[in-house]
Design a protein around this motif. Sequence first.
Motif, PDB file in Angstrom:
ATOM      1  N   MET A 135       0.856  -1.177   0.000  1.00 23.23           N
ATOM      2  CA  MET A 135       0.000   0.000   0.000  1.00 23.23           C
ATOM      3  C   MET A 135       0.897   1.233   0.000  1.00 23.23           C
ATOM      4  SD  MET A 135      -2.610   1.225   2.972  1.00 23.23           S
ATOM      5  CE  MET A 135      -4.264   1.168   2.422  1.00 23.23           C
ATOM      6  N   PRO A 136       0.653   2.186  -0.887  1.00 29.85           N
ATOM      7  CA  PRO A 136       1.442   3.424  -0.886  1.00 29.85           C
ATOM      8  C   PRO A 136       1.320   4.128   0.453  1.00 29.85           C
ATOM      9  CG  PRO A 136       0.057   3.294  -2.844  1.00 29.85           C
ATOM     10  CD  PRO A 136      -0.344   2.166  -1.945  1.00 29.85           C
ATOM     11  N   SER A 137       2.369   4.875   0.827  1.00 30.05           N
ATOM     12  CA  SER A 137       2.374   5.427   2.176  1.00 30.05           C
ATOM     13  C   SER A 137       2.391   6.953   2.222  1.00 30.05           C
ATOM     14  CB  SER A 137       3.575   4.868   2.939  1.00 30.05           C
ATOM     15  OG  SER A 137       4.765   5.234   2.273  1.00 30.05           O
ATOM     16  N   SER A 138       1.893   7.628   1.200  1.00 31.86           N
ATOM     17  CA  SER A 138       1.829   9.082   1.286  1.00 31.86           C
ATOM     18  C   SER A 138       0.796   9.465   2.337  1.00 31.86           C
ATOM     19  CB  SER A 138       1.450   9.699  -0.065  1.00 31.86           C
ATOM     20  OG  SER A 138       0.072   9.516  -0.323  1.00 31.86           O
ATOM     21  N   LEU A 139       0.930  10.655   2.887  1.00 28.82           N
ATOM     22  CA  LEU A 139       0.001  11.111   3.926  1.00 28.82           C
ATOM     23  C   LEU A 139      -1.433  11.127   3.400  1.00 28.82           C
ATOM     24  CD1 LEU A 139      -0.593  12.183   6.731  1.00 28.82           C
ATOM     25  CD2 LEU A 139      -0.051  14.491   5.892  1.00 28.82           C
ATOM     26  N   LEU A 140      -1.635  11.635   2.193  1.00 25.75           N
ATOM     27  CA  LEU A 140      -2.989  11.690   1.639  1.00 25.75           C
ATOM     28  C   LEU A 140      -3.562  10.286   1.446  1.00 25.75           C
ATOM     29  CD1 LEU A 140      -5.363  13.315   0.601  1.00 25.75           C
ATOM     30  CD2 LEU A 140      -4.255  13.380  -1.646  1.00 25.75           C
ATOM     31  N   THR A 141      -2.754   9.364   0.972  1.00 27.49           N
ATOM     32  CA  THR A 141      -3.223   7.987   0.793  1.00 27.49           C
ATOM     33  C   THR A 141      -3.613   7.386   2.143  1.00 27.49           C
ATOM     34  OG1 THR A 141      -1.858   7.691  -1.164  1.00 27.49           O
ATOM     35  CG2 THR A 141      -2.578   5.692  -0.049  1.00 27.49           C
TER      36      THR A 141
ATOM     37  N   LEU B 131     -17.624 -17.890  -6.023  1.00 34.61           N
ATOM     38  CA  LEU B 131     -16.169 -17.878  -5.902  1.00 34.61           C
ATOM     39  C   LEU B 131     -15.802 -17.025  -4.687  1.00 34.61           C
ATOM     40  CD1 LEU B 131     -15.251 -17.184  -9.634  1.00 34.61           C
ATOM     41  CD2 LEU B 131     -15.124 -19.378  -8.438  1.00 34.61           C
ATOM     42  N   PRO B 132     -14.760 -17.383  -3.941  1.00 32.04           N
ATOM     43  CA  PRO B 132     -14.381 -16.562  -2.793  1.00 32.04           C
ATOM     44  C   PRO B 132     -13.984 -15.157  -3.240  1.00 32.04           C
ATOM     45  CG  PRO B 132     -12.733 -18.274  -3.199  1.00 32.04           C
ATOM     46  CD  PRO B 132     -13.869 -18.514  -4.140  1.00 32.04           C
ATOM     47  N   GLY B 133     -14.470 -14.157  -2.504  1.00 35.27           N
ATOM     48  CA  GLY B 133     -14.139 -12.783  -2.846  1.00 35.27           C
ATOM     49  C   GLY B 133     -15.045 -11.810  -2.143  1.00 35.27           C
ATOM     50  N   GLY B 134     -14.914 -10.553  -2.513  1.00 36.71           N
ATOM     51  CA  GLY B 134     -15.719  -9.506  -1.910  1.00 36.71           C
ATOM     52  C   GLY B 134     -15.218  -8.148  -2.339  1.00 36.71           C
ATOM     53  N   PHE B 135     -15.672  -7.105  -1.640  1.00 37.69           N
ATOM     54  CA  PHE B 135     -15.271  -5.749  -1.984  1.00 37.69           C
ATOM     55  C   PHE B 135     -13.769  -5.562  -1.836  1.00 37.69           C
ATOM     56  CE2 PHE B 135     -19.707  -4.169  -1.062  1.00 37.69           C
ATOM     57  CZ  PHE B 135     -19.931  -3.700  -2.349  1.00 37.69           C
ATOM     58  N   ALA B 136     -13.190  -4.853  -2.791  1.00 37.33           N
ATOM     59  CA  ALA B 136     -11.775  -4.490  -2.725  1.00 37.33           C
ATOM     60  C   ALA B 136     -11.609  -3.353  -1.728  1.00 37.33           C
ATOM     61  CB  ALA B 136     -11.284  -4.057  -4.104  1.00 37.33           C
ATOM     62  N   ASP B 137     -10.553  -3.417  -0.932  1.00 37.20           N
ATOM     63  CA  ASP B 137     -10.262  -2.344   0.014  1.00 37.20           C
ATOM     64  C   ASP B 137      -9.438  -1.251  -0.656  1.00 37.20           C
ATOM     65  OD1 ASP B 137     -11.623  -3.433   2.143  1.00 37.20           O
ATOM     66  OD2 ASP B 137      -9.861  -4.390   3.015  1.00 37.20           O
ATOM     67  N   VAL B 138      -9.691  -0.020  -0.269  1.00 30.43           N
ATOM     68  CA  VAL B 138      -8.990   1.144  -0.809  1.00 30.43           C
ATOM     69  C   VAL B 138      -7.502   1.035  -0.519  1.00 30.43           C
ATOM     70  CG1 VAL B 138      -8.749   3.656  -0.608  1.00 30.43           C
ATOM     71  CG2 VAL B 138     -11.024   2.609  -0.559  1.00 30.43           C
ATOM     72  N   GLY B 139      -6.679   1.318  -1.536  1.00 28.48           N
ATOM     73  CA  GLY B 139      -5.243   1.390  -1.341  1.00 28.48           C
ATOM     74  C   GLY B 139      -4.489   0.100  -1.587  1.00 28.48           C
ATOM     75  N   TYR B 140      -5.180  -0.972  -1.926  1.00 32.24           N
ATOM     76  CA  TYR B 140      -4.530  -2.251  -2.191  1.00 32.24           C
ATOM     77  C   TYR B 140      -4.700  -2.610  -3.657  1.00 32.24           C
ATOM     78  CZ  TYR B 140      -4.212  -2.845   2.841  1.00 32.24           C
ATOM     79  OH  TYR B 140      -3.914  -2.666   4.171  1.00 32.24           O
TER      80      TYR B 140
END
Length: 139
Positions: free
Chosen positions: A1-7, A94-103
């Motif tokens: 996951m990117p680590s900028s402050l805004l992200t 199929l296994p899965g679900g909503f994607a999380d922000v930033g990944y």
Amino acid sequence: MPSSLLTTQRAMLALIQSGLAYTTDPFDKDRYQKLQTLLIQQMAAAANVATADLTAALTQDSGYITPKIDVRGLIRHGNQLLLVQDIKTKLWALPGGFADVGYTPTENVQREVWEETGRHVAVQGLITVFDTALRVDIR
């Protein structure tokens, strides 16, 4: 996951919004609202904008904040597929679900498969992108 402050701040807002949407505990709801207020105040000060304007812009959406991308893992063993039963609908998928922000999509698929099956998987690639808005069975 990117680590900028805004992200990092956007990811925090996403977690807060998800908490607000899904918590049933009034004390947790109050905590999430306070965290949201503090974070937006911090973001407004850093950007030199009015807190009220930023609050209005960042709190329009409700529910699980994401680009509303759902990821699924197609796991085959010979001619068999690994399916999981949805807790709410009791349907198999199929296994899965909503994607999380930033990944990345790969990271999201790996996390979802692990959460739903306890299996660690290596993602080999993207098979397809499907627009659920085009599904005639859910209109």
